[in-house]
Design a protein around this motif. Structure first.
Motif, PDB file in Angstrom:
ATOM      1  N   ARG A   1      16.558 -17.708  63.728  1.00  0.00           N
ATOM      2  CA  ARG A   1      17.158 -18.719  64.593  1.00  0.00           C
ATOM      3  C   ARG A   1      18.660 -18.819  64.368  1.00  0.00           C
ATOM      4  O   ARG A   1      19.443 -18.925  65.307  1.00  0.00           O
ATOM      5  N   PHE A   2      19.065 -18.782  63.097  1.00  0.00           N
ATOM      6  CA  PHE A   2      20.491 -18.862  62.773  1.00  0.00           C
ATOM      7  C   PHE A   2      21.230 -17.652  63.341  1.00  0.00           C
ATOM      8  O   PHE A   2      22.308 -17.790  63.935  1.00  0.00           O
ATOM      9  N   ASN A   3      20.661 -16.458  63.172  1.00  0.00           N
ATOM     10  CA  ASN A   3      21.303 -15.243  63.682  1.00  0.00           C
ATOM     11  C   ASN A   3      21.391 -15.273  65.215  1.00  0.00           C
ATOM     12  O   ASN A   3      22.376 -14.818  65.797  1.00  0.00           O
ATOM     13  N   LYS A   4      20.347 -15.804  65.853  1.00  0.00           N
ATOM     14  CA  LYS A   4      20.342 -15.894  67.311  1.00  0.00           C
ATOM     15  C   LYS A   4      21.454 -16.835  67.784  1.00  0.00           C
ATOM     16  O   LYS A   4      22.170 -16.539  68.746  1.00  0.00           O
ATOM     17  N   ALA A   5      21.615 -17.971  67.108  1.00  0.00           N
ATOM     18  CA  ALA A   5      22.655 -18.928  67.468  1.00  0.00           C
ATOM     19  C   ALA A   5      24.039 -18.338  67.237  1.00  0.00           C
ATOM     20  O   ALA A   5      24.953 -18.521  68.052  1.00  0.00           O
ATOM     21  N   ALA A   6      24.223 -17.618  66.140  1.00  0.00           N
ATOM     22  CA  ALA A   6      25.516 -17.001  65.847  1.00  0.00           C
ATOM     23  C   ALA A   6      25.846 -15.932  66.888  1.00  0.00           C
ATOM     24  O   ALA A   6      26.995 -15.821  67.337  1.00  0.00           O
ATOM     25  N   LYS A   7      24.856 -15.167  67.296  1.00  0.00           N
ATOM     26  CA  LYS A   7      25.070 -14.120  68.296  1.00  0.00           C
ATOM     27  C   LYS A   7      25.450 -14.746  69.641  1.00  0.00           C
ATOM     28  O   LYS A   7      26.343 -14.265  70.337  1.00  0.00           O
TER      29      LYS A   7
ATOM     30  N   ALA B   1      26.933 -17.598  70.107  1.00  0.00           N
ATOM     31  CA  ALA B   1      28.284 -18.133  69.988  1.00  0.00           C
ATOM     32  C   ALA B   1      29.317 -17.026  70.140  1.00  0.00           C
ATOM     33  O   ALA B   1      30.354 -17.206  70.798  1.00  0.00           O
ATOM     34  N   ASP B   2      29.047 -15.867  69.551  1.00  0.00           N
ATOM     35  CA  ASP B   2      29.969 -14.731  69.673  1.00  0.00           C
ATOM     36  C   ASP B   2      30.055 -14.253  71.112  1.00  0.00           C
ATOM     37  O   ASP B   2      31.138 -13.928  71.614  1.00  0.00           O
ATOM     38  N   GLU B   3      28.910 -14.202  71.810  1.00  0.00           N
ATOM     39  CA  GLU B   3      28.919 -13.779  73.203  1.00  0.00           C
ATOM     40  C   GLU B   3      29.648 -14.795  74.070  1.00  0.00           C
ATOM     41  O   GLU B   3      30.335 -14.427  75.028  1.00  0.00           O
ATOM     42  N   GLY B   4      29.531 -16.057  73.734  1.00  0.00           N
ATOM     43  CA  GLY B   4      30.236 -17.101  74.476  1.00  0.00           C
ATOM     44  C   GLY B   4      31.732 -16.965  74.342  1.00  0.00           C
ATOM     45  O   GLY B   4      32.476 -17.135  75.315  1.00  0.00           O
ATOM     46  N   LYS B   5      32.201 -16.637  73.155  1.00  0.00           N
ATOM     47  CA  LYS B   5      33.632 -16.445  72.942  1.00  0.00           C
ATOM     48  C   LYS B   5      34.140 -15.248  73.729  1.00  0.00           C
ATOM     49  O   LYS B   5      35.216 -15.299  74.325  1.00  0.00           O
TER      50      LYS B   5
ATOM     51  N   ASP C   1      36.961 -13.073  78.532  1.00  0.00           N
ATOM     52  CA  ASP C   1      36.922 -12.256  79.748  1.00  0.00           C
ATOM     53  C   ASP C   1      37.330 -13.088  80.960  1.00  0.00           C
ATOM     54  O   ASP C   1      38.098 -12.633  81.812  1.00  0.00           O
ATOM     55  N   ARG C   2      36.802 -14.328  81.042  1.00  0.00           N
ATOM     56  CA  ARG C   2      37.158 -15.208  82.159  1.00  0.00           C
ATOM     57  C   ARG C   2      38.642 -15.545  82.127  1.00  0.00           C
ATOM     58  O   ARG C   2      39.302 -15.572  83.166  1.00  0.00           O
ATOM     59  N   ASP C   3      39.164 -15.808  80.938  1.00  0.00           N
ATOM     60  CA  ASP C   3      40.583 -16.138  80.815  1.00  0.00           C
ATOM     61  C   ASP C   3      41.450 -14.963  81.247  1.00  0.00           C
ATOM     62  O   ASP C   3      42.460 -15.144  81.924  1.00  0.00           O
ATOM     63  N   ALA C   4      41.055 -13.758  80.867  1.00  0.00           N
ATOM     64  CA  ALA C   4      41.823 -12.571  81.242  1.00  0.00           C
ATOM     65  C   ALA C   4      41.770 -12.364  82.755  1.00  0.00           C
ATOM     66  O   ALA C   4      42.789 -12.019  83.377  1.00  0.00           O
TER      67      ALA C   4
END
Length: 98
Positions: A12-18, A20-24, A29-32
């Motif tokens: 669960r922790f690894n899934k949440a961390a992944k 969060a990384d994809e969200g960043k 990408d949206r900002d660019a």
């Protein structure tokens, strides 16, 4: 806590961390993409302003309004429109349900 419980918690922790990384990365990408659109708009505006500055000024010619001919009807009807009550009565008398 058993080994199985620890494995599930770690997953669960690894899934949440992944996530969060994809969200960043998606945010960057949206900002660019947004920055690219804004830069393109600024470039096109500069080109348009330069083109307008280079061309000679246009003169605006105002059209004359022609006087209405005698006997000719203007765009509006001279007959007065019936009152709402009269119009509704005529609709009912004509068989229309209101």
């Amino acid at each position: 806590m058993t080994k199985d419980d620890r494995d599930r918690a770690e997953a669960r922790f690894n899934k949440a961390a992944k996530a969060a990384d994809e969200g960043k990365s998606s945010r960057s990408d949206r900002d660019a993409a947004a920055k690219a659109v804004i830069d393109n708009m600024a470039r096109l505006k500069a080109l348009r302003l330069a083109r307008e500055a280079a061309e000679p000024a246009r003169t605006v010619v105002a059209k004359k309004k022609s006087a209405p001919k005698s006997g000719a009807k203007s765009g509006k009807s001279s007959a007065k429109t019936p009152a709402l009550g009269e119009w509704l009565a005529s609709q009912v008398n004509g068989g229309r349900r209101t």
